[in-house]
Structure formats: structure tokens, C-alpha cells
Enzyme design. Structure first.
Site, mmCIF file in Angstrom:
data_model
loop_
_atom_site.group_PDB
_atom_site.id
_atom_site.type_symbol
_atom_site.label_atom_id
_atom_site.label_comp_id
_atom_site.label_asym_id
_atom_site.label_seq_id
_atom_site.Cartn_x
_atom_site.Cartn_y
_atom_site.Cartn_z
ATOM 1 N N SER A 7 -15.016 7.044 -25.804
ATOM 2 C CA SER A 7 -16.326 6.407 -25.706
ATOM 3 C C SER A 7 -17.073 6.562 -27.019
ATOM 4 O O SER A 7 -17.406 7.674 -27.437
ATOM 5 C CB SER A 7 -17.144 7.040 -24.574
ATOM 6 O OG SER A 7 -18.500 6.663 -24.728
ATOM 7 N N HIS A 32 -13.978 2.348 -25.616
ATOM 8 C CA HIS A 32 -14.883 2.267 -24.463
ATOM 9 C C HIS A 32 -16.314 2.157 -24.992
ATOM 10 O O HIS A 32 -16.790 3.048 -25.701
ATOM 11 C CB HIS A 32 -14.718 3.508 -23.578
ATOM 12 C CG HIS A 32 -15.564 3.490 -22.340
ATOM 13 N ND1 HIS A 32 -15.191 2.817 -21.189
ATOM 14 C CD2 HIS A 32 -16.772 4.038 -22.068
ATOM 15 C CE1 HIS A 32 -16.131 2.968 -20.268
ATOM 16 N NE2 HIS A 32 -17.110 3.701 -20.778
ATOM 17 N N ASP A 34 -20.290 1.621 -24.247
ATOM 18 C CA ASP A 34 -21.289 1.837 -23.201
ATOM 19 C C ASP A 34 -22.602 1.139 -23.510
ATOM 20 O O ASP A 34 -23.316 1.526 -24.432
ATOM 21 C CB ASP A 34 -21.549 3.345 -23.059
ATOM 22 C CG ASP A 34 -20.368 4.064 -22.442
ATOM 23 O OD1 ASP A 34 -19.996 3.717 -21.308
ATOM 24 O OD2 ASP A 34 -19.811 4.966 -23.098
ATOM 25 N N MET A 36 -26.345 0.252 -22.321
ATOM 26 C CA MET A 36 -27.392 0.766 -21.416
ATOM 27 C C MET A 36 -28.712 0.067 -21.678
ATOM 28 O O MET A 36 -29.075 -0.156 -22.832
ATOM 29 C CB MET A 36 -27.582 2.263 -21.651
ATOM 30 C CG MET A 36 -26.315 3.080 -21.490
ATOM 31 S SD MET A 36 -26.655 4.811 -21.807
ATOM 32 C CE MET A 36 -24.981 5.468 -21.679
ATOM 33 N N HIS A 65 -18.534 -1.331 -20.854
ATOM 34 C CA HIS A 65 -19.093 -0.779 -19.611
ATOM 35 C C HIS A 65 -20.586 -1.083 -19.587
ATOM 36 O O HIS A 65 -21.360 -0.475 -20.319
ATOM 37 C CB HIS A 65 -18.822 0.742 -19.611
ATOM 38 C CG HIS A 65 -19.407 1.478 -18.446
ATOM 39 N ND1 HIS A 65 -19.490 2.858 -18.412
ATOM 40 C CD2 HIS A 65 -19.924 1.050 -17.270
ATOM 41 C CE1 HIS A 65 -20.040 3.242 -17.279
ATOM 42 N NE2 HIS A 65 -20.329 2.166 -16.568
ATOM 43 N N MET A 67 -24.047 -0.825 -18.160
ATOM 44 C CA MET A 67 -24.953 -0.083 -17.270
ATOM 45 C C MET A 67 -26.300 -0.779 -17.355
ATOM 46 O O MET A 67 -27.278 -0.259 -17.896
ATOM 47 C CB MET A 67 -25.032 1.385 -17.726
ATOM 48 C CG MET A 67 -23.779 2.165 -17.366
ATOM 49 S SD MET A 67 -23.578 3.661 -18.339
ATOM 50 C CE MET A 67 -22.715 2.973 -19.736
ATOM 51 N N MET A 136 -17.479 6.688 -11.885
ATOM 52 C CA MET A 136 -18.325 7.563 -12.697
ATOM 53 C C MET A 136 -18.205 8.985 -12.165
ATOM 54 O O MET A 136 -18.458 9.242 -10.987
ATOM 55 C CB MET A 136 -19.798 7.120 -12.636
ATOM 56 C CG MET A 136 -20.104 5.794 -13.307
ATOM 57 S SD MET A 136 -19.545 5.673 -15.023
ATOM 58 C CE MET A 136 -20.361 7.088 -15.783
ATOM 59 N N ASP A 174 -14.765 8.124 -15.847
ATOM 60 C CA ASP A 174 -15.751 8.110 -16.934
ATOM 61 C C ASP A 174 -16.797 9.197 -16.736
ATOM 62 O O ASP A 174 -17.623 9.116 -15.826
ATOM 63 C CB ASP A 174 -16.413 6.723 -16.981
ATOM 64 C CG ASP A 174 -17.298 6.555 -18.196
ATOM 65 O OD1 ASP A 174 -17.351 7.466 -19.048
ATOM 66 O OD2 ASP A 174 -17.944 5.490 -18.291
HETATM 67 C C1 DX5 Z 1 -21.980 7.768 -19.515
HETATM 68 C C2 DX5 Z 1 -21.014 6.834 -20.191
HETATM 69 C C3 DX5 Z 1 -19.776 7.516 -20.637
HETATM 70 C C4 DX5 Z 1 -19.996 8.608 -21.649
HETATM 71 C C5 DX5 Z 1 -18.897 9.599 -21.494
HETATM 72 O O1 DX5 Z 1 -22.979 7.066 -18.901
HETATM 73 O O2 DX5 Z 1 -20.628 5.786 -19.324
HETATM 74 O O3 DX5 Z 1 -18.791 6.595 -21.075
HETATM 75 O O4 DX5 Z 1 -20.053 8.157 -22.972
HETATM 76 O O5 DX5 Z 1 -19.124 10.675 -22.326
HETATM 77 P P1 DX5 Z 1 -18.482 12.099 -22.053
HETATM 78 O O6 DX5 Z 1 -17.000 11.937 -22.085
HETATM 79 O O7 DX5 Z 1 -19.004 12.938 -23.183
HETATM 80 O O8 DX5 Z 1 -18.964 12.583 -20.710
HETATM 81 ZN ZN ZN Z 2 -18.839 4.503 -19.850
#
Ligand code: DX5
Ligand code: ZN
Length: 215
Positions: A7, A32, A34, A36, A65, A67, A136, A174
Site C-alpha cells: 500500500s 495498492h 488507497d 479516501m 481501493h 474509501m 478490512m 487489508d
Molecule cells: C487503510 C488502508 C490500507 C492501509 C494498510 O484504510 O486501506 O490499505 O494502507 O496499511 P497497513 O498495512 O500499514 O495497515
Molecule cells: Zn486499502
């Protein structure tokens, strides 16, 4: 062998080129990414513009991903930015079936993510229409959180559902994945490991990725 999806949320944003080169030379399979929105989750990260840059930096699969609320408004933008897999949250989609159809019609693989409190049984009527489930294992929004142990039970249940239906759907985990807990995550039936802090805070990220890949 598991698919390893580091990620980039935990990467060094002052020198993304270095982290992209490291990933490209490593055994990592996917990026990956993310996204948000500060509404679905209590944090804001980045959007399609940055994904366009990652797309140019790699030939690896871009696993995006989302969110965010109302993901249907942005699916096309993420396709144009270069997403290969687009994952939306079940909790953010009133018309999930329509959303995954839209993603596939745009030529991407469709993923559905579940928050820790959402039962995998909620997927029974959508599993046929998707390519990936992202479970998650922390509450989404931040990297570096602790793995929620109950996720192991959810992986086992989901693996059973997928196998009983004779489907080929990836199970991605994740949040809080480490070298210590990854073996039990794989043993429970997951095949995609997302890892942020475990990779990017490692003193030797490439070696850590290789260790995860060898599990
Ligand atoms: C959290 C993200 C993850 C995050 C994982 O909301 O979706 O992808 O970056 O990070 P680690 O592996 O550090 O928990
Ligand atoms: Zn993620």
C-alpha cells in the site's frame, strides 16, 4: 504463492519515484492505492491525479481501493487514470450491483470491500458478479493499525462460500498485515496480502516483500 500488494499510503511522498522503483524491482505483484474522501473515512489521501502518475511509473497491476461515498461518480475517472481493479465499499453503495456492473463495463475488475463489522454473508448475492473481495482487517482510514483477529474467521467463511459456489474470486486482506500474522491469513484462505507499514517501514522493503511472497 500469495499476491503481494504493497500500500503506497505508507510510501515516502517526498520521493515516490524511489519507492516506485523499489516496488518495480521487487516481487510485489500489485500497487495498492488507497483513495479516501474524508467522508466515508475520517481521512483524506489522494485521487485520480496521483494514480495517473503511479500508472506511468509501473506496469504492475494498479489495485485501487476507494474509501469514498458515491463511487459511481468517479469510476470513469479512475479508469482513465489507469486503474486495473476498482474496489468499492459495500457500506458506501446503496446500489452495489449497479456499481460493480459499471466498473466491469468500463473494463476494470470489480472488487467489494467490507468493513470489520460487516458480515461476509452480505456478499452471497453479489459474489457471482465480482472479481475480488477486500476484507478490512482494521477500520479503514489509516495505515499502521493493529490487525483485528476476528478477520481470520471471516476469511474462512468467505473461502467456503467461494469454493462452494465454484467461483474464482480473490480474497484480499487489508490492514495490519505483518510477517508474523501473514501465514495464518493465508492458511485461512486469503490469496492477496496488502501491506503498508510492514513493507515501507522495513529496513529492507524488497527483502520483506520477498519474504511475504515466499509464504
Ligand atoms: C487503510 C488502508 C490500507 C492501509 C494498510 O484504510 O486501506 O490499505 O494502507 O496499511 P497497513 O498495512 O500499514 O495497515
Ligand atoms: Zn486499502
Amino acid at each position: 504463492m500469495p499476491i503481494i500488494a504493497p500500500s503506497l499510503l505508507s510510501a515516502n511522498f517526498l520521493n515516490l519515484q524511489a519507492d516506485c522503483s523499489m516496488l518495480n524491482e521487487s516481487d510485489a505483484d500489485w500497487y495498492h492505492l488507497d483513495v479516501m474522501d474524508g467522508r466515508f473515512v475520517p481521512n483524506i489521501s489522494f485521487g485520480p491525479m496521483l494514480i495517473e502518475f503511479f500508472r506511468k511509473a509501473t506496469t504492475k497491476v494498479c489495485d485501487v481501493h476507494l474509501m469514498i461515498l458515491e463511487p459511481e461518480k468517479y469510476a470513469e475517472q479512475f479508469k482513465n487514470a489507469g486503474a486495473d481493479i476498482l474496489t468499492v465499499h459495500l457500506e458506501a453503495c446503496t446500489h452495489l450491483h449497479r456499481n460493480v456492473q459499471q466498473i466491469r463495463a468500463l473494463g476494470m475488475k470489480a472488487g467489494v470491500a467490507l468493513n470489520p463489522h460487516t458480515s461476509v454473508s452480505c456478499l452471497s448475492d453479489i459474489l457471482h458478479d465480482i472479481d475480488l473481495v477486500c476484507l478490512m482487517s482494521v477500520n479503514p482510514g489509516f495505515g499502521g493499525q493493529k490487525f483485528i483477529l476476528h478477520t481470520i474467521e471471516k476469511i474462512k467463511q468467505l473461502r467456503k462460500m467461494i469454493d462452494e459456489k465454484g467461483l474464482k474470486v480473490d480474497i484480499e486482506i487489508d490492514g495490519g498485515v505483518t510477517l508474523d500474522n501473514a501465514p495464518s491469513i493465508i492458511a485461512a484462505g486469503a490469496n492477496v496480502l496488502v501491506a503498508g507499514n510492514t513493507v515501507f517501514k522495513s529496513s529492507d522493503p524488497k527483502a520483506t516483500i520477498a519474504q511475504l511472497k515466499a509464504l
